[in-house]
Design an enzyme around this catalytic site. Structure first.
Site, PDB file in Angstrom:
ATOM      1  N   SER A  64      -4.096  -2.246   6.032  1.00  0.00           N
ATOM      2  CA  SER A  64      -4.142  -3.055   4.805  1.00  0.00           C
ATOM      3  C   SER A  64      -3.241  -2.550   3.679  1.00  0.00           C
ATOM      4  CB  SER A  64      -5.577  -3.154   4.301  1.00  0.00           C
ATOM      5  OG  SER A  64      -6.291  -4.003   5.154  1.00  0.00           O
ATOM      6  N   LYS A  67      -0.684  -4.965   2.702  1.00  0.00           N
ATOM      7  CA  LYS A  67      -0.978  -6.083   1.785  1.00  0.00           C
ATOM      8  C   LYS A  67      -0.303  -5.891   0.435  1.00  0.00           C
ATOM      9  CE  LYS A  67      -5.315  -6.967   4.180  1.00  0.00           C
ATOM     10  NZ  LYS A  67      -6.735  -6.690   4.307  1.00  0.00           N
ATOM     11  N   TYR A 191       0.629 -11.748  10.216  1.00  0.00           N
ATOM     12  CA  TYR A 191      -0.321 -10.840   9.544  1.00  0.00           C
ATOM     13  C   TYR A 191      -0.645  -9.620  10.424  1.00  0.00           C
ATOM     14  CZ  TYR A 191      -4.783  -9.079   7.805  1.00  0.00           C
ATOM     15  OH  TYR A 191      -5.783  -8.246   7.357  1.00  0.00           O
ATOM     16  N   TYR A 243     -11.449  -2.828  -1.798  1.00  0.00           N
ATOM     17  CA  TYR A 243     -12.514  -3.791  -1.462  1.00  0.00           C
ATOM     18  C   TYR A 243     -13.747  -3.541  -2.315  1.00  0.00           C
ATOM     19  CZ  TYR A 243      -9.340  -3.346   2.393  1.00  0.00           C
ATOM     20  OH  TYR A 243      -8.202  -3.218   3.123  1.00  0.00           O
ATOM     21  N   VAL A 261      -7.549   0.610   6.975  1.00  0.00           N
ATOM     22  CA  VAL A 261      -8.500   1.178   7.937  1.00  0.00           C
ATOM     23  C   VAL A 261      -7.867   2.170   8.910  1.00  0.00           C
ATOM     24  CG1 VAL A 261     -10.336  -0.573   7.970  1.00  0.00           C
ATOM     25  CG2 VAL A 261      -8.335  -0.870   9.424  1.00  0.00           C
TER      26      VAL A 261
END
Ligand code: GLN
Length: 308
Positions: A64, A67, A191, A243, A261
């Protein structure tokens, strides 16, 4: 700035005996294979120096953290128009949660939860074929890190596709609201490949340095984004980069950062440095447990915080 090499050496040495704490991501076999004892730190300063310790040159799956790069790329393409597709509020939910999407008409809370990042990838896809979009993302990350050796781990990407039911559900749901324009297979193909970028702490610290230097990469002098945009990307990392652990991270570390992760975290000390840490054991929110503690100690000892 004191002796930064000594600082990261000390933190690395002090935390080494705690490696193994936390849980390694096991939703795909490729990530579950990683040794829990890997631990690296790289710190790049805005005056162009880089300090490394431990497994800092070993590549791992950035997941992530990608992102952050796709958000920057999409903002470059469509500017603030991006915000009609994705919000800027913390989610308070897990990274792959679907629950808010129904209440909020398929518009994801922010670009750092999976749903938001998938919507951002849909924007990058634009008129491209998926392969071209993937190539553009790789080139962009290589440009940020000033390193053309960065590649995607194809095994990780393929494994993500095989085990991607939750992300398929998120994407289909958003598509039903028109938030995603391309086919779900195309968007997720891109993605999953961006998540499978393999990078080292050193490469990550370099690629995030523009955010610490008002949008300009001090290593090669490239203007990546305006200083206003750099500030705004940093704000989003602070409020949503971890998050449902974002509040706790801001409380403990006090710096904008994005986690993945794979066990990596990229943190930004505005006007000063970028720091990348890698330790695969994760806490309950899917963020690196020892990596967070390392950043907490580094920030405290160096006196770094965006809160004064
Ligand atoms: N590839 C992962 C997923 O989409 C990334 C999640 C993460 O790093 N938090 O589920």
């Amino acid at each position: 700035m004191g002796n930064l090499q000594q600082l990261i050496d000390d933190v690395h040495g002090e935390l080494r005996e705690r490696l193994g704490e936390g849980k390694i991501a096991d939703y795909i076999p490729q990530l579950a294979k990683i040794s829990p004892n890997k631990f690296g730190i790289s710190l790049a300063t805005t005056d162009g120096k880089i300090y490394n310790v431990g497994d800092s040159s070993e590549t791992f799956s950035i997941q992530s953290i990608s992102k952050l790069f796709t958000l920057t790329l999409a903002l470059g393409k469509v500017g603030d128009g991006l915000w009609s597709r994705v919000g800027r509020e913390p989610s308070g939910t897990r990274f792959n949660s679907i629950v808010q999407l129904e209440h909020e008409m398929g518009r994801p809370r922010n670009p750092f939860v999976n749903a938001g990042a998938i919507a951002v990838t849909d924007v990058i896809l634009g008129e491209y074929q998926p392969k071209e979009a993937i190539a553009e993302i790789v080139r962009f990350v290589q440009y940020l890190a000033n390193d053309s050796s960065i590649i995607i781990d194809k095994n990780v990407a393929n494994s993500e596709i095989e085990h991607g039911d939750r992300n398929f559900a998120l994407a289909h749901f958003m598509r039903s609201f028109g938030v995603i324009k391309h086919s779900v297979d195309e968007v997720l193909g891109v993605y999953f490949h961006q998540c499978a970028l393999a990078m080292s702490c050193e490469q990550l610290a370099k690629s995030g340095l523009f955010l610490a230097a008002s949008g300009k990469n001090p290593i090669n002098g490239y203007n990546v984004v305006s200083s206003l945009r750099a500030k705004r990307i940093n704000s989003l990392m602070l409020t949503s980069g971890h998050y449902n652990g974002s509040g706790d991270f801001a409380f403990r570390v006090g710096l904008p950062a994005k986690s993945g992760v794979g066990g990596g975290i990229l943190a930004v000390v505005p006007k000063t440095a970028s720091i990348a840490v890698f330790s695969p054991g994760l806490d309950n929110n899917g963020n690196s447990l020892i990596g967070t503690i390392a950043l907490e100690i580094i920030a405290q000892r160096a006196g770094w915080s965006v809160f004064g």
